[in-house]
Scaffold this active site. Structure first.
Site, mmCIF file in Angstrom:
data_model
loop_
_atom_site.group_PDB
_atom_site.id
_atom_site.type_symbol
_atom_site.label_atom_id
_atom_site.label_comp_id
_atom_site.label_asym_id
_atom_site.label_seq_id
_atom_site.Cartn_x
_atom_site.Cartn_y
_atom_site.Cartn_z
ATOM 1 N N SER A 189 0.483 -1.392 -0.055
ATOM 2 C CA SER A 189 0.054 -0.221 0.246
ATOM 3 C C SER A 189 0.865 1.228 0.015
ATOM 4 O O SER A 189 1.730 1.888 -0.662
ATOM 5 C CB SER A 189 -1.124 -0.257 0.946
ATOM 6 N N ASP A 341 -9.958 -3.426 -5.341
ATOM 7 C CA ASP A 341 -8.737 -2.351 -5.129
ATOM 8 C C ASP A 341 -8.640 -0.723 -5.904
ATOM 9 O O ASP A 341 -8.754 -1.099 -6.908
ATOM 10 C CB ASP A 341 -7.638 -3.009 -4.894
ATOM 11 N N HIS A 371 -7.708 -4.031 -0.834
ATOM 12 C CA HIS A 371 -7.118 -3.796 -0.552
ATOM 13 C C HIS A 371 -6.666 -4.070 0.419
ATOM 14 O O HIS A 371 -7.536 -4.362 1.764
ATOM 15 C CB HIS A 371 -7.091 -2.392 -0.550
#
Length: 401
Positions: A189, A341, A371
């Site tokens: 991320s 995501d 995600h």
């Protein structure tokens, strides 16, 4: 009785409208992910209410929740775990206990958390880095860079780069018994963003003697130049991470001024002098056709923000903006993206850009992925998707590092 029924019905309507997201048909353990999503959206809703009432800021409330999940540096029979510092930057260090006749591999890991939250001390990241160290018989370093909004860009990047440069010093590699030719930088991320930017810097800096063998980017966020990609539209109200929350967090990376997220939601935040950067994030060219679908590409509108933020045009903050000459020197790269995501297309476009300049890229796309799945692979959720991504990540490292 009628009033109670009415109140209950009203609460149900509020819950469904604010917290319920329909699950795609291919989602594994859909009930767990539905619960995760409801918890995430409930926390976001509560945090926004507190902020609007002046009780505390959104990020302060969410940060309190994250800190409940921090762990102590507990060693076990296989791994010695210590909290230390690399040039004043906190790191959690994992050193295998068994003797090795050769120098070990090493992994430097940047945790996710939207630049605002999290730590290598979080249960999931401690578990991941401990697992990596034990499985690979490798030295693992989890970097605790400074967080926004107390510290804006470039603090996070500078911390990450300083920690990596310190680790790459000959005396430090010798101290920990690390093979300088077998070092990987990884991140998920926002940590994937930092891993990408730091790797670009290290590989293009002639003064850094030892280079990185490979980088691993797990559902990374690499740009906000265009805030209306196909993945942003498909996952606007997506699972765990919505478009609004993603915009709020990345805005706090640069400033607390609410004008920035407002402009980002309209895709009008880029400065007038930034049009030349659009070719680096043009999804109509860089995305595979499968993900472009029938969406129509329109350039972001320039100048919607009344002032200019230098970070918005800086590849250290948004590494997808790096030019081709900066990308050509990059090492073997593994990128993992998830279908459901909001950040999906950032990773997909980076795959294309790296391959276009001749960088060797291995790309895995998780069709039922969401995600942040790695963050939920430990107690109390034990999400199978997170464990699957962990195994893919560590297995690839073991074969290639």
């Amino acid at each position: 009785m009628m009033l109670k029924a009415l109140c209950l019905g009203l609460l149900c309507v509020i819950f469904v409208s604010h917290f319920y997201t329909p699950m795609p048909d291919n989602i594994e353990e859909s009930w767990k992910i539905m619960a995760l999503d409801a918890i995430a959206k409930t926390c976001t809703f509560t945090a926004m209410c507190f902020e609007n009432m002046g009780i505390m800021r959104y990020e302060e409330f969410i940060s309190m929740i994250f800190k409940l999940d921090y762990t102590q540096p507990l060693s076990d029979e296989y791994i010695t775990v210590t909290d230390t510092t690399f040039v004043d930057i906190p790191v959690r260090l994992y050193l295998p206990k068994r003797k090795s006749e050769i120098r070990r591999r090493a992994v430097i890991y940047f945790h996710g958390g939207g630049f605002c939250f999290g730590s290598s001390k979080q249960r999931a990241f401690d578990f991941l880095n401990r697992w990596t160290a034990n499985t690979l018989d490798a030295v693992v370093v989890g970097v605790d860079y400074r967080l926004a909004p107390q510290h804006h860009f470039p603090a996070q990047f500078e911390d990450g780069l300083a920690a990596v440069k310190f680790f790459l010093l000959e005396k430090i590699l010798t101290k920990y018994g690390v093979d300088p030719t077998r070092i990987c930088i990884s991140g998920d991320s926002s940590g994937g963003n930092l891993a990408t930017a730091v790797t670009q810097q290290v590989q293009n800096d002639a003064e850094i003697k030892h280079k990185i063998k490979m980088q691993v980017l797990l559902y990374p966020g690499l740009q906000i130049t265009d805030s209306y990609l196909p993945s942003h539209r498909e996952n606007e109200h997506g699972i765990v991470l919505t478009r609004d929350v993603a915009i709020k967090l990345v805005s706090l990376y640069f400033t607390k001024d609410e004008a920035l997220p407002r402009a980002m939601r309209r895709n009008q935040h880029m400065p007038l002098e930034s049009r030349h950067l659009f070719k680096f994030v043009n999804w109509s060219i860089l995305l595979p056709e499968k993900y472009r679908k029938d969406y129509v590409y329109t350039e972001p509108i320039l100048g919607g923000l009344s002032y200019s933020l230098p970070g918005l045009t800086d590849s250290r903050a948004l590494p997808l903006l790096a030019n081709d000459s900066q990308l050509q020197n990059l090492p073997l790269t593994y990128i993992l993206t998830c279908q459901h995501d909001v950040l999906r297309d950032d990773g997909l476009m980076y795959v294309t850009r790296l391959r276009n300049v001749g960088v060797q890229v291995v790309h895995d796309h998780i069709e039922d992925g969401i995600h942040g799945a790695l963050s939920y692979m430990t107690s109390p959720f034990y999400l199978r998707l997170g464990l699957r991504i962990r195994d893919m990540y560590v297995s690839w490292l073991d074969k290639n590092l």
